[in-house]
Design a protein around this motif. Structure first.
Motif, PDB file in Angstrom:
ATOM      1  N   UNK A   1      -8.557   6.567  13.156  1.00 22.02           N
ATOM      2  CA  UNK A   1      -8.922   5.418  12.377  1.00 22.02           C
ATOM      3  C   UNK A   1      -7.734   5.007  11.528  1.00 22.02           C
ATOM      4  N   UNK A   2      -7.380   3.760  11.609  1.00 21.64           N
ATOM      5  CA  UNK A   2      -6.269   3.251  10.820  1.00 21.64           C
ATOM      6  C   UNK A   2      -6.713   3.114   9.379  1.00 21.64           C
ATOM      7  N   UNK A   3      -5.834   3.456   8.459  1.00 24.86           N
ATOM      8  CA  UNK A   3      -6.159   3.339   7.051  1.00 24.86           C
ATOM      9  C   UNK A   3      -4.921   2.919   6.286  1.00 24.86           C
ATOM     10  N   UNK A   4      -4.528   1.675   6.472  1.00 24.34           N
ATOM     11  CA  UNK A   4      -3.352   1.161   5.790  1.00 24.34           C
ATOM     12  C   UNK A   4      -3.795   0.524   4.490  1.00 24.34           C
ATOM     13  N   UNK A   5      -3.095   0.792   3.412  1.00 19.49           N
ATOM     14  CA  UNK A   5      -3.409   0.144   2.151  1.00 19.49           C
ATOM     15  C   UNK A   5      -2.648  -1.160   2.075  1.00 19.49           C
ATOM     16  N   UNK A   6      -3.341  -2.194   1.632  1.00 17.14           N
ATOM     17  CA  UNK A   6      -2.672  -3.480   1.487  1.00 17.14           C
ATOM     18  C   UNK A   6      -1.644  -3.372   0.375  1.00 17.14           C
ATOM     19  N   UNK A   7      -0.539  -3.977   0.563  1.00 19.96           N
ATOM     20  CA  UNK A   7       0.575  -3.932  -0.369  1.00 19.96           C
ATOM     21  C   UNK A   7       0.254  -4.767  -1.604  1.00 19.96           C
ATOM     22  N   UNK A   8       0.666  -4.294  -2.739  1.00 16.30           N
ATOM     23  CA  UNK A   8       0.359  -4.984  -3.986  1.00 16.30           C
ATOM     24  C   UNK A   8       1.025  -6.352  -4.063  1.00 16.30           C
ATOM     25  N   UNK A   9       2.033  -6.616  -3.238  1.00  9.82           N
ATOM     26  CA  UNK A   9       2.701  -7.913  -3.265  1.00  9.82           C
ATOM     27  C   UNK A   9       1.818  -9.020  -2.698  1.00  9.82           C
ATOM     28  N   UNK A  10       0.723  -8.655  -2.018  1.00 11.11           N
ATOM     29  CA  UNK A  10      -0.176  -9.666  -1.477  1.00 11.11           C
ATOM     30  C   UNK A  10      -1.091 -10.231  -2.549  1.00 11.11           C
ATOM     31  N   UNK A  11      -1.119  -9.565  -3.724  1.00 10.66           N
ATOM     32  CA  UNK A  11      -2.020 -10.025  -4.766  1.00 10.66           C
ATOM     33  C   UNK A  11      -3.455  -9.634  -4.486  1.00 10.66           C
ATOM     34  N   UNK A  12      -3.650  -8.762  -3.555  1.00 11.51           N
ATOM     35  CA  UNK A  12      -4.989  -8.372  -3.131  1.00 11.51           C
ATOM     36  C   UNK A  12      -5.322  -6.979  -3.639  1.00 11.51           C
ATOM     37  N   UNK A  13      -6.478  -6.834  -4.238  1.00 11.61           N
ATOM     38  CA  UNK A  13      -6.943  -5.521  -4.650  1.00 11.61           C
ATOM     39  C   UNK A  13      -8.018  -5.109  -3.656  1.00 11.61           C
ATOM     40  N   UNK A  14      -7.762  -4.068  -2.849  1.00  9.72           N
ATOM     41  CA  UNK A  14      -8.728  -3.692  -1.831  1.00  9.72           C
ATOM     42  C   UNK A  14     -10.018  -3.187  -2.453  1.00  9.72           C
ATOM     43  N   UNK A  15     -11.119  -3.325  -1.715  1.00 10.97           N
ATOM     44  CA  UNK A  15     -12.381  -2.810  -2.226  1.00 10.97           C
ATOM     45  C   UNK A  15     -12.289  -1.298  -2.392  1.00 10.97           C
ATOM     46  N   UNK A  16     -13.169  -0.752  -3.196  1.00  7.18           N
ATOM     47  CA  UNK A  16     -13.238   0.679  -3.426  1.00  7.18           C
ATOM     48  C   UNK A  16     -13.269   1.417  -2.095  1.00  7.18           C
ATOM     49  N   UNK A  17     -12.404   2.427  -1.938  1.00  9.83           N
ATOM     50  CA  UNK A  17     -12.266   3.155  -0.669  1.00  9.83           C
ATOM     51  C   UNK A  17     -13.575   3.828  -0.263  1.00  9.83           C
ATOM     52  N   UNK A  18     -14.284   4.407  -1.200  1.00 10.03           N
ATOM     53  CA  UNK A  18     -15.560   5.068  -0.886  1.00 10.03           C
ATOM     54  C   UNK A  18     -16.577   4.037  -0.407  1.00 10.03           C
TER      55      UNK A  18
ATOM     56  N   UNK B   1     -14.602 -12.519   2.525  1.00 14.95           N
ATOM     57  CA  UNK B   1     -14.945 -12.270   1.127  1.00 14.95           C
ATOM     58  C   UNK B   1     -13.806 -12.775   0.261  1.00 14.95           C
ATOM     59  N   UNK B   2     -13.903 -12.583  -1.038  1.00 13.92           N
ATOM     60  CA  UNK B   2     -12.892 -13.129  -1.946  1.00 13.92           C
ATOM     61  C   UNK B   2     -11.492 -12.614  -1.645  1.00 13.92           C
TER      62      UNK B   2
END
Length: 121
Positions: A1-18, A105-106
């Motif tokens: 399963x891929x689990x890449x975190x979005x980079x903070x430069x995108x201005x995106x805060x990913x949803x809670x991992x859990x 989503x947002x």
């Protein structure tokens, strides 16, 4: 399963991992679900049940499709006399074998690909 975190430069805060893991597990428990991909609006994979190569390809195509559909909704708004702003909230595409469900989503896009021949319908 891929689990890449979005980079903070995108201005995106990913949803809670859990919360993401729980959502993916719940969706995957449905019959016929082949994959779940969560991506940012630019197509960067946040979480996926596919391998890295498939995840990137699907995320790129699905984020582009979502952006184009959102643009169409925007064009319809220009011709609408309502003051209310309309926006894309859900999209479903169906072929002979599969169904793609996209929920923008947002800060992210959730996409599910399901083989409806395996759903027992």
């Amino acid at each position: 399963m891929s689990n890449e975190n979005a980079d903070s430069s995108t201005g995106h805060i990913p949803p809670n991992a859990v919360e993401m893991e729980e959502t993916i597990a719940r969706i995957r428990s449905h019959k016929g679900v082949e994959c779940v991909v969560i991506m940012d609006r630019r197509g960067a994979v946040i979480q996926s049940t596919l391998n890295d190569e498939q995840s990137s390809a699907h995320a790129s195509a699905l984020s582009d499709l979502t952006a184009r559909a959102s643009n169409i909704i925007g064009m319809l708004n220009q011709n609408d006399s309502d003051d209310g702003e309309d926006e894309l909230t859900f999209m479903r595409l169906r072929s002979k074998q599969r169904e793609i469900m996209i929920s923008p989503e947002k800060g992210f896009i959730l996409a599910v690909i399901q083989n409806h021949n395996l759903m027992g319908s």
